[in-house]
Design an enzyme around this catalytic site. Structure first.
Site, PDB file in Angstrom:
ATOM      1  N   GLU A  45       0.875  -1.170   0.000  1.00  0.00           N
ATOM      2  CA  GLU A  45       0.000   0.000   0.000  1.00  0.00           C
ATOM      3  C   GLU A  45       0.916   1.224   0.000  1.00  0.00           C
ATOM      4  O   GLU A  45       1.813   1.318   0.847  1.00  0.00           O
ATOM      5  CB  GLU A  45      -0.887   0.000   1.253  1.00  0.00           C
ATOM      6  CG  GLU A  45      -1.901   1.113   1.165  1.00  0.00           C
ATOM      7  CD  GLU A  45      -2.801   1.244   2.386  1.00  0.00           C
ATOM      8  OE1 GLU A  45      -2.783   0.354   3.260  1.00  0.00           O
ATOM      9  OE2 GLU A  45      -3.511   2.252   2.454  1.00  0.00           O
ATOM     10  N   ARG A 270       5.927 -13.014   9.379  1.00  0.00           N
ATOM     11  CA  ARG A 270       6.571 -11.758   9.023  1.00  0.00           C
ATOM     12  C   ARG A 270       7.933 -11.651   9.684  1.00  0.00           C
ATOM     13  O   ARG A 270       8.213 -12.290  10.691  1.00  0.00           O
ATOM     14  CB  ARG A 270       5.701 -10.572   9.383  1.00  0.00           C
ATOM     15  CG  ARG A 270       5.398 -10.400  10.858  1.00  0.00           C
ATOM     16  CD  ARG A 270       4.696  -9.073  11.129  1.00  0.00           C
ATOM     17  NE  ARG A 270       3.612  -8.824  10.205  1.00  0.00           N
ATOM     18  CZ  ARG A 270       3.492  -7.689   9.485  1.00  0.00           C
ATOM     19  NH1 ARG A 270       4.362  -6.721   9.614  1.00  0.00           N
ATOM     20  NH2 ARG A 270       2.493  -7.510   8.670  1.00  0.00           N
ATOM     21  N   LYS A 280       4.471   0.658   9.825  1.00  0.00           N
ATOM     22  CA  LYS A 280       4.566   1.877   9.011  1.00  0.00           C
ATOM     23  C   LYS A 280       4.057   3.079   9.788  1.00  0.00           C
ATOM     24  O   LYS A 280       4.544   4.185   9.607  1.00  0.00           O
ATOM     25  CB  LYS A 280       3.743   1.710   7.731  1.00  0.00           C
ATOM     26  CG  LYS A 280       4.480   0.978   6.644  1.00  0.00           C
ATOM     27  CD  LYS A 280       3.784   1.234   5.318  1.00  0.00           C
ATOM     28  CE  LYS A 280       3.456  -0.073   4.652  1.00  0.00           C
ATOM     29  NZ  LYS A 280       2.596   0.079   3.483  1.00  0.00           N
TER      30      LYS A 280
HETATM   31  P1  ATP Z   1       0.024  -1.786   6.702  1.00  0.00           P
HETATM   32  O1  ATP Z   1      -0.816  -2.786   5.962  1.00  0.00           O
HETATM   33  O2  ATP Z   1      -0.230  -1.719   8.155  1.00  0.00           O
HETATM   34  O3  ATP Z   1       0.083  -0.446   6.067  1.00  0.00           O
HETATM   35  P2  ATP Z   1       2.200  -3.456   5.920  1.00  0.00           P
HETATM   36  O4  ATP Z   1       3.592  -3.443   6.425  1.00  0.00           O
HETATM   37  O5  ATP Z   1       1.416  -4.707   5.946  1.00  0.00           O
HETATM   38  O6  ATP Z   1       1.495  -2.294   6.664  1.00  0.00           O
HETATM   39  P3  ATP Z   1       1.798  -3.417   3.082  1.00  0.00           P
HETATM   40  O7  ATP Z   1       2.037  -2.314   2.146  1.00  0.00           O
HETATM   41  O8  ATP Z   1       0.426  -3.969   3.182  1.00  0.00           O
HETATM   42  O9  ATP Z   1       2.264  -2.877   4.462  1.00  0.00           O
HETATM   43  O10 ATP Z   1       2.830  -4.570   2.806  1.00  0.00           O
HETATM   44  C1  ATP Z   1       3.079  -5.090   1.533  1.00  0.00           C
HETATM   45  C2  ATP Z   1       3.515  -6.525   1.604  1.00  0.00           C
HETATM   46  O11 ATP Z   1       4.647  -6.680   2.442  1.00  0.00           O
HETATM   47  C3  ATP Z   1       2.420  -7.388   2.204  1.00  0.00           C
HETATM   48  O12 ATP Z   1       2.221  -8.482   1.320  1.00  0.00           O
HETATM   49  C4  ATP Z   1       2.940  -7.844   3.524  1.00  0.00           C
HETATM   50  O13 ATP Z   1       2.540  -9.161   3.776  1.00  0.00           O
HETATM   51  C5  ATP Z   1       4.449  -7.738   3.355  1.00  0.00           C
HETATM   52  N1  ATP Z   1       5.085  -7.407   4.636  1.00  0.00           N
HETATM   53  C6  ATP Z   1       4.831  -6.334   5.394  1.00  0.00           C
HETATM   54  N2  ATP Z   1       5.572  -6.363   6.523  1.00  0.00           N
HETATM   55  C7  ATP Z   1       6.310  -7.493   6.474  1.00  0.00           C
HETATM   56  C8  ATP Z   1       7.278  -8.096   7.345  1.00  0.00           C
HETATM   57  N3  ATP Z   1       7.623  -7.525   8.504  1.00  0.00           N
HETATM   58  N4  ATP Z   1       7.837  -9.259   6.979  1.00  0.00           N
HETATM   59  C9  ATP Z   1       7.498  -9.829   5.804  1.00  0.00           C
HETATM   60  N5  ATP Z   1       6.609  -9.316   4.934  1.00  0.00           N
HETATM   61  C10 ATP Z   1       6.012  -8.161   5.255  1.00  0.00           C
END
Ligand code: ATP
Ligand code: MG
Length: 568
Positions: A45, A270, A280
């Site tokens: 996102e 994760r 984030k």
């Molecule tokens: P949010 O959804 O709270 O804004 P997010 O870190 O999940 O935060 P996204 O942009 O949705 O942000 O993440 C993009 C991709 O990165 C998703 O497919 C998510 O599963 C993966 N991702 C995010 N954080 C991690 C992590 N700490 N380890 C591995 N993969 C991650």
């Protein structure tokens, strides 16, 4: 640990890593699911900069596409106009490219699918599987029930299909205010899975979107949109983090009710990294509240921060490989990331001598004005990197810490009357210590043993210590920035009693302005990486370096706590 080492070796041998995701894909190929096709994606996102956890996801998804001759998409999940910005889109593209994840120009946007998603919502309404609800947000929450208690149905749940179609169209046209109505899936208010209790599919948000402008005032929720995006793109293996496991039945429900292409979701744990935060929201707060100097502050766990700090893409790819994938959440030691960058830089970084905290040394038996060019190795690990010369002169600098009047036990550096070798130069003897009126040491008078020149073979004299140095008048002044961990505890986000902001390490940045470097660094450009002998790996900072003064970030020290722990 042995498993991890094996997987690194396998990689080097060109073999595929052995993990449960590869096993699933191997089986899918065996049974010819999707005709043997493999297509993955990274779906961020655009509401912030990417961090090292995202890097792990990128490396995993791209690695799979590469290893199975498949495809990899970069797709922006841009369904929430209030938090998303073009700046984030641009930074994400830059970071994914930097990590060498090849999306072959497939930069895709969920917002391009809004019309298709709308049509599918209409299809569900027509099937009697979605309805417009007038409940307010807090009323909806009250109706939802709890884990042990079934929810209550909304009084609007049994509106006719015609009324729902009419209201949904008017929602799109902008006839209602934010929060006045939502579109919900009609599933089961008593489902044990709370996410199945008539989840919201569309909400009204009168906000401009960074790509679609004011075309829309209803926006799809993540849960409604995500599976559809994967379906539209023909993704085969939709890999996500564990918290989405409970969402899977909902994604399945949408795809099955719509009778459209159905990717397979696979969840993995994760990445959590010690002494930092990864959410984030928290990273944004660190930036907005000026705890750090931007998203790319070298202390941030962001990809842009790591890049500015001097990390190589290879070190991050290798780190992701060593960490591997698991089904259970764990904390990864930040020392492992430091190990990965040391391994890489040890092989390729140009060595130079830089004195961070200078103490002047006057060589009494060396001619004033004479410059002796001494040969030095550019990288002892890689002879093909060749040699350079380092000027030796009457006045030089050594580190303040390399001289001691009251040496602790085992101190092998310079002491009054003692001898030490100057790297690539001579053995010097400390004859006289000069102090100021406060009693601080300000200069040393030393003499060289002329026969002791490195590599000359004239003298067999041995001393215990070797220290680095630079010529006083042939050196360049630089600024060095030394970093420590951003937080003082391992898991700042996990502390119950304290806000993570209270756990910030106040000494995470030390700026050293009067460091002296050998002339070789003069031509260095932003991003160039060096090993400052005995002081660590450094990288020319892209933000603060100027024509007249280079600023270096310390990427990592030379001390390897990780490799040591491996040997124990
Ligand atoms: P949010 O959804 O709270 O804004 P997010 O870190 O999940 O935060 P996204 O942009 O949705 O942000 O993440 C993009 C991709 O990165 C998703 O497919 C998510 O599963 C993966 N991702 C995010 N954080 C991690 C992590 N700490 N380890 C591995 N993969 C991650
Ligand atoms: Mg997310």
């Amino acid at each position: 640990m042995s498993d991890n080492t094996n997987s690194t070796e396998n990689k080097l041998n060109g073999n595929r890593p052995k993990n449960f995701i590869y096993e699933i894909i191997d089986k899918d190929i065996e049974i010819n699911k999707w005709g043997g096709r493999v297509h993955t994606r990274f779906p961020p996102e655009p509401n912030g900069y990417l961090h090292i956890g995202h890097a792990k996801s990128i490396c995993l998804n791209y690695g799979i596409a590469r290893d199975y001759n498949g495809k990899f998409n970069l797709r922006f999940d841009d369904t929430n106009p209030t938090k998303e910005e073009q700046e984030y889109v641009d930074s994400i593209i830059e970071d994914v490219k930097w990590l060498k994840a090849d999306f072959e120009n497939r930069i895709l946007f969920a917002s391009d699918y809004f019309e298709q998603m709308y049509e599918w919502a209409v299809k569900l309404i027509k099937k009697g599987k979605a309805y417009v609800d007038d409940l307010k947000l807090d009323e909806m929450r009250d109706h939802r029930g709890t884990v042990t208690e079934a929810g209550k149905e909304s009084p609007f749940r049994n509106r006719s299909i015609e009324e729902n179609l009419d209201l949904f169209e008017r929602m799109r046209k902008g006839e209602f205010k934010n929060g006045e109505k939502v579109l919900r899936a009609k599933i089961d208010m008593s489902s044990p899975n709370m996410l199945m209790r008539d989840p919201v599919m569309y909400r009204i948000i009168h906000s401009s979107h960074h790509r679609t402008g004011d075309d829309w005032c209803i926006y799809p929720t993540y849960d409604w949109a995500h599976g559809l995006e994967d379906s539209i793109e023909g993704i085969t293996h939709s890999i996500c983090t564990l918290e989405f496991e409970v969402h899977r039945p909902l994604y399945d429900w949408f795809l099955d009710e719509l009778e459209i292409y159905h990717p397979q979701q696979i969840e993995f744990a994760r990445l959590n990294l010690s002494y930092t935060v990864m959410s984030k929201r928290k990273l944004l707060e660190l930036v907005q509240e000026s705890f750090v100097d931007g998203w790319d502050d070298p202390r941030m766990p962001t990809i842009s921060g790591l890049r500015r700090r001097g990390f190589t893409p290879e070190s991050i790819i290798n780190f992701a490989e060593i960490v591997g994938v698991a089904k259970r959440d764990a904390m990864t030691d930040i020392a492992l990331l430091e190990y990965a960058i040391r391994e890489d830089l040890n092989k390729r970084a140009q060595r130079v001598m830089v004195v961070l905290k200078p103490l002047k040394v006057i060589i009494t038996n060396f001619d004033e004005g004479k410059i002796e060019e001494l040969e030095a190795l550019n990288n002892p690990e890689d002879p093909s990197m060749g040699k350079r010369t380092v000027p030796f002169t009457k006045e030089i600098y050594i580190e303040q810490a390399d001289f001691s009047e009251n040496p602790p036990k085992g101190y092998h550096r310079l002491v009054p009357g003692g001898e030490v070798r100057l790297r690539y130069a001579y053995i010097i003897k400390c004859d006289q210590v000069i102090k100021n009126e406060k009693g601080e040491v300000i200069e040393l008078y030393c003499s060289i043993d002329p026969d002791s020149k490195s590599g000359s073979g004239k003298s067999t004299k041995k001393v215990k210590g070797t220290i680095h140095w630079v010529s006083a008048d042939q050196s360049v002044e630089i600024e060095a920035r030394l970093y420590d961990r951003l937080f003082i505890v391992e898991d700042p986000a996990g502390e119950k009693e304290k806000d993570y902001r209270e756990l910030i390490n106040k000494n995470s940045l030390e700026i050293i302005s009067g460091a002296k470097a050998e002339p070789f660094v003069k031509s260095a450009k932003a991003g160039d990486r060096f090993q400052f002998e005995r002081n660590g790996y450094f990288c020319v900072d892209s933000k603060y370096s100027t024509e007249s003064k280079l600023v270096f970030n310390r990427t990592v020290t030379l001390k390897d706590t990780w490799a040591k722990s491996l040997k124990q």
